[in-house]
Enzyme design. Structure first.
Site, mmCIF file in Angstrom:
data_model
loop_
_atom_site.group_PDB
_atom_site.id
_atom_site.type_symbol
_atom_site.label_atom_id
_atom_site.label_comp_id
_atom_site.label_asym_id
_atom_site.label_seq_id
_atom_site.Cartn_x
_atom_site.Cartn_y
_atom_site.Cartn_z
ATOM 1 N N SER A 95 -26.560 16.143 3.230
ATOM 2 C CA SER A 95 -25.032 15.426 2.968
ATOM 3 C C SER A 95 -25.114 15.641 1.559
ATOM 4 C CB SER A 95 -24.900 14.159 3.610
ATOM 5 O OG SER A 95 -23.548 13.713 3.398
ATOM 6 N N ASP A 217 -19.249 18.771 13.270
ATOM 7 C CA ASP A 217 -19.711 17.805 12.156
ATOM 8 C C ASP A 217 -18.435 17.221 11.652
ATOM 9 O OD1 ASP A 217 -20.208 16.406 9.857
ATOM 10 O OD2 ASP A 217 -21.936 17.866 9.161
ATOM 11 N N HIS A 246 -22.903 14.468 11.955
ATOM 12 C CA HIS A 246 -23.003 14.548 10.506
ATOM 13 C C HIS A 246 -24.771 14.320 10.259
ATOM 14 C CE1 HIS A 246 -22.231 15.539 6.428
ATOM 15 N NE2 HIS A 246 -22.578 14.016 6.082
#
Length: 272
Positions: A95, A217, A246
């Site tokens: 991320s 996602d 995610h």
């Protein structure tokens, strides 16, 4: 242990000729890698740490000005590598930490052999000829919800981000680490992430990038992974996994761990 190591709860496990750095995303800490680490320690030196602002770090160390941009985190990564005397590493960033690694690699390409990005986005807001997945109004509503009742927001956000129901272990784990963050710090960090635009950095990356992405996602559409691949100036490859959410390393480790291991072990074979 040095000051930087102590502040970031740096942990080094395993041994081997290759150093692998595992960098977690928003709302988690180094525990998010618990399914991956056992597969690495036999042949690699594994470096784990917590980003400043994570619930496991001292909130007094969080400098709101320093971390108003992702560069502050990138300099932390470089400081950790320097303190550990890491000459070169495989950097696995999830991320926001994927883009933090990208920034760090531009500043100090000598420290990185390659980057593995998981659920990475250079920009979350939609723009002209760019689809990031969010409109400004979406983000303002999200920030307002965080301000009004952080715990309630966490309870709603966790299953959406993970892609599972509240009973799943992965959702409970993400909820736990989200709850651990101080609410004002969590809001500041998420505002920094969602307002960032790092598209201009991509043309300066020279370290090979392995882009790993979930099919579905909430935060990062698949087209963003393809955008990264097209706009990075370095050698790059994309692998879209048949996973939902995610945080696939937490919710679908059986699928994700072999993929990560393969990308750590094997370099990109064909030129972009």
């Amino acid at each position: 242990m040095g000051i930087v190591e102590d502040a970031h709860n740096v942990r080094v496990v395993g041994s081997g000729p290759r150093t692998v750095v595992l960098a977690h995303g928003f709302g988690t800490d180094q525990s998010v890698w618990k399914h991956l680490v056992p597969h690495l320690v036999d042949g690699c030196r594994v470096v784990l740490f917590d980003n400043m602002g994570a619930g496991t770090t001292n909130p007094d160390y969080f400098d709101f000005d320093r971390y108003a941009t992702l560069e502050g985190y990138a300099y932390d990564v470089i400081a950790i590598l320097e303190e550990l005397q890491v000459e070169s590493c495989v950097y696995v960033g999830h991320s926001v930490s994927a883009m933090i690694g990208v920034i760090a690699s531009v500043a100090r390409p000598d420290l990185f052999t390659k980057l593995l990005t998981i659920s990475a986005s250079p920009r979350y807001l939609n723009d002209v000829d760019y689809y990031g997945g969010f409109e400004l109004e979406d983000l303002e509503q999200l920030f307002d919800a965080m301000r009004s009742n952080y715990k309630a927001w966490c309870s709603g956000f966790a299953p959406l981000a993970v892609g599972g129901d509240m009973d799943s272990v992965a959702v409970q784990e993400f909820s736990r680490t989200l709850f651990n963050m101080r609410p004002d710090i969590a809001l500041s960090v998420l505002q920094t992430i969602f307002r960032s635009d790092l598209r201009h950095v991509l043309s300066h990356v020279t370290v090979p990038c392995h882009i790993i992405q979930s099919m579905k996602d909430l935060a990062v559409p698949v087209v963003v992974a393809e955008y990264l691949h097209r706009n990075l100036s370095c050698e790059s490859v994309v692998e879209v996994m048949s996973t939902d959410g995610h945080l696939p390393q937490l919710s679908s480790p059986d699928v994700v761990v072999p993929v990560i291991l393969r990308h750590i072990q094997h370099d990109i074979q064909t030129q972009k």
